[in-house]
Design an enzyme around this catalytic site. Structure first.
Site, PDB file in Angstrom:
ATOM      1  N   ASP A 194       5.593  11.449  -4.730  1.00 52.53           N
ATOM      2  CA  ASP A 194       6.679  11.432  -5.696  1.00 52.53           C
ATOM      3  C   ASP A 194       6.389  10.601  -6.932  1.00 52.53           C
ATOM      4  O   ASP A 194       7.013  10.789  -7.974  1.00 52.53           O
ATOM      5  CB  ASP A 194       7.947  10.873  -5.039  1.00 52.53           C
ATOM      6  CG  ASP A 194       7.795   9.390  -4.684  1.00 52.53           C
ATOM      7  OD1 ASP A 194       6.819   9.050  -3.990  1.00 52.53           O
ATOM      8  OD2 ASP A 194       8.629   8.579  -5.097  1.00 52.53           O
TER       9      ASP A 194
ATOM     10  N   THR B 247       3.326   1.586  -3.756  1.00 53.59           N
ATOM     11  CA  THR B 247       3.580   2.062  -5.113  1.00 53.59           C
ATOM     12  C   THR B 247       4.214   0.947  -5.933  1.00 53.59           C
ATOM     13  O   THR B 247       5.107   0.264  -5.457  1.00 53.59           O
ATOM     14  CB  THR B 247       4.548   3.258  -5.075  1.00 53.59           C
ATOM     15  OG1 THR B 247       3.944   4.317  -4.342  1.00 53.59           O
ATOM     16  CG2 THR B 247       4.889   3.720  -6.484  1.00 53.59           C
TER      17      THR B 247
ATOM     18  N   THR C  78       9.647   3.931  -3.790  1.00 56.76           N
ATOM     19  CA  THR C  78       8.410   3.658  -3.067  1.00 56.76           C
ATOM     20  C   THR C  78       8.593   4.138  -1.635  1.00 56.76           C
ATOM     21  O   THR C  78       9.709   4.290  -1.164  1.00 56.76           O
ATOM     22  CB  THR C  78       8.062   2.152  -3.105  1.00 56.76           C
ATOM     23  OG1 THR C  78       6.780   1.928  -2.504  1.00 56.76           O
ATOM     24  CG2 THR C  78       9.095   1.321  -2.380  1.00 56.76           C
ATOM     25  N   GLY C  79       7.491   4.385  -0.948  1.00 53.72           N
ATOM     26  CA  GLY C  79       7.583   4.864   0.423  1.00 53.72           C
ATOM     27  C   GLY C  79       7.002   6.258   0.568  1.00 53.72           C
ATOM     28  O   GLY C  79       6.133   6.664  -0.209  1.00 53.72           O
ATOM     29  N   VAL C  80       7.473   6.996   1.550  1.00 46.04           N
ATOM     30  CA  VAL C  80       6.958   8.343   1.804  1.00 46.04           C
ATOM     31  C   VAL C  80       7.491   9.291   0.740  1.00 46.04           C
ATOM     32  O   VAL C  80       8.649   9.703   0.767  1.00 46.04           O
ATOM     33  CB  VAL C  80       7.355   8.825   3.216  1.00 46.04           C
ATOM     34  CG1 VAL C  80       6.846  10.243   3.448  1.00 46.04           C
ATOM     35  CG2 VAL C  80       6.765   7.894   4.273  1.00 46.04           C
ATOM     36  N   GLY C  81       6.632   9.652  -0.197  1.00 43.60           N
ATOM     37  CA  GLY C  81       7.051  10.398  -1.376  1.00 43.60           C
ATOM     38  C   GLY C  81       7.637  11.758  -1.106  1.00 43.60           C
ATOM     39  O   GLY C  81       8.506  12.234  -1.850  1.00 43.60           O
TER      40      GLY C  81
ATOM     41  N   VAL D   9      -0.236  15.045  -3.551  1.00 35.96           N
ATOM     42  CA  VAL D   9       0.449  14.285  -4.591  1.00 35.96           C
ATOM     43  C   VAL D   9       1.838  13.952  -4.068  1.00 35.96           C
ATOM     44  O   VAL D   9       2.530  14.828  -3.538  1.00 35.96           O
ATOM     45  CB  VAL D   9       0.554  15.084  -5.906  1.00 35.96           C
ATOM     46  CG1 VAL D   9       1.410  14.334  -6.924  1.00 35.96           C
ATOM     47  CG2 VAL D   9      -0.832  15.352  -6.472  1.00 35.96           C
TER      48      VAL D   9
END
Length: 331
Positions: free
Chosen positions: A222, A191, A242-245, A220
């Protein structure tokens, strides 16, 4: 690049999530903020973004250096990555969902708390620009799926096949096993969240992504969710993630960080606390990555993540730098 290597190698209720100091009176908040930011030299203009997207920050800096506003800067900055087919995590060339469709999410927010977002958008290269149109030309904040796509066409955006041959071949290879198990530092996405302060001291932010590779159709994260993947408060600062939303959404991460800065924390301290909140929710699970990036009204920045590897790019009058962020786990 470090970011690429990183990818390869790598809530309580709402009332209790927000701590008591956050709910303090405006007078108390203002006093704390004033003390924390006193005697700190302002840095403006300035732009920062997640990861080492140096071309993106360079483009945003061109806007800021010429006297442009922060909203134009963040939009034009992230558009660089959206249009790059070699970046398989944003825009054109993004990795598809498990059905082979490239679906994009983006949001944008300005100094006046105006914001716009698109989710599950297909066939449009620049979702951040569609999000800005949602913000400026509609009474809404979020448009989704086919509705967002139709809106984009009505605004003059062109239909483009976002699935490049490289991403298609990788998807076909993945289908042989169809194994979906995100591993530490291999979340298959980068992201780009960007935050900027212009010469007038006004803050804006943007966030755009193609999300997790081979996700369930309709997923969808974050990134397009105001308060989770991005939040801007022109009196205090801004944050992005950023990362696992899914984990960022659980703690409304970007909003939390801005509120912590309102209490008096520095951007670095706020990012560290944001990560710790997520760790607290996942005491028996640390096999995922989250990275936060924040900036306050004075132009101080901070970044922090769970696992080593997250970096952020910054451009000021002193030039362009890439900063490794600190991490909760040390390797």
């Amino acid at each position: 690049m470090k970011r690429r290597n990183f990818l390869k190698n790598s809530t309580l209720g709402t009332a209790t999530l927000i701590s008591a100091p956050i709910l303090a009176s405006p007078q108390v908040q203002s006093t704390k903020k004033t003390k924390a930011m006193a005697n700190v030299k302002e840095v403006r203009p300035i732009v920062v973004c997640t990861w080492d997207f140096h071309n993106a920050t360079a483009r945003a800096w061109e806007v800021l250096k010429s006297g442009g506003n922060s909203l134009d800067a963040v939009e034009q900055g992230v558009m660089v990555e959206e249009a790059d087919p070699n970046n398989q995590t944003v825009g054109l060339g993004g990795r598809p969902d498990r059905d082979g469709n490239v679906t994009l999410d983006a949001c944008i927010m300005d100094k006046d708390a105006r914001c716009g977002s698109v989710v599950y958008l297909q066939n449009i290269v620049h979702p951040v620009s569609v999000a800005r149109k949602v913000m400026e030309d509609t009474p809404h904040i979020i448009l989704a799926g086919k509705g967002a796509e139709q809106f984009a066409y009505e605004k003059g955006f062109k239909k483009v096949n976002l699935l490049t041959e490289k991403s298609r071949q990788e998807w076909l290879k993945w289908k042989k096993t169809s194994k979906y198990q995100p591993v530490i530092n291999i979340e298959n996405h980068d992201t780009i969240g960007m935050l900027a302060i212009d010469k007038n001291g006004d803050i804006s932010g943007a966030c755009t992504t193609s999300g997790m590779a081979y996700k369930i159709a309709g997923r969808v994260g974050d990134s397009p969710i105001i308060g989770a993947g991005l939040f801007v408060d022109n009196e205090v600062g801004a944050a992005t993630a950023t990362g696992v939303g899914e984990e960022v959404i659980r703690t409304v991460g970007s909003f939390l960080i801005v509120e912590l800065m309102r209490q008096g924390m520095s951007p670095q301290e706020a990012c560290e606390e944001g990560v710790k909140r997520i760790i607290e929710k996942n005491k028996d699970k640390q096999d995922f990555q989250i990275g936060f990036l924040a900036i306050n009204k004075n132009g101080e920045t901070g970044g922090y993540c769970i696992h080593p590897g997250f970096t952020y790019s910054m451009f000021t009058a002193k030039g362009q730098l890439n900063h490794p962020a600190g991490s909760y786990l040390k390797g």
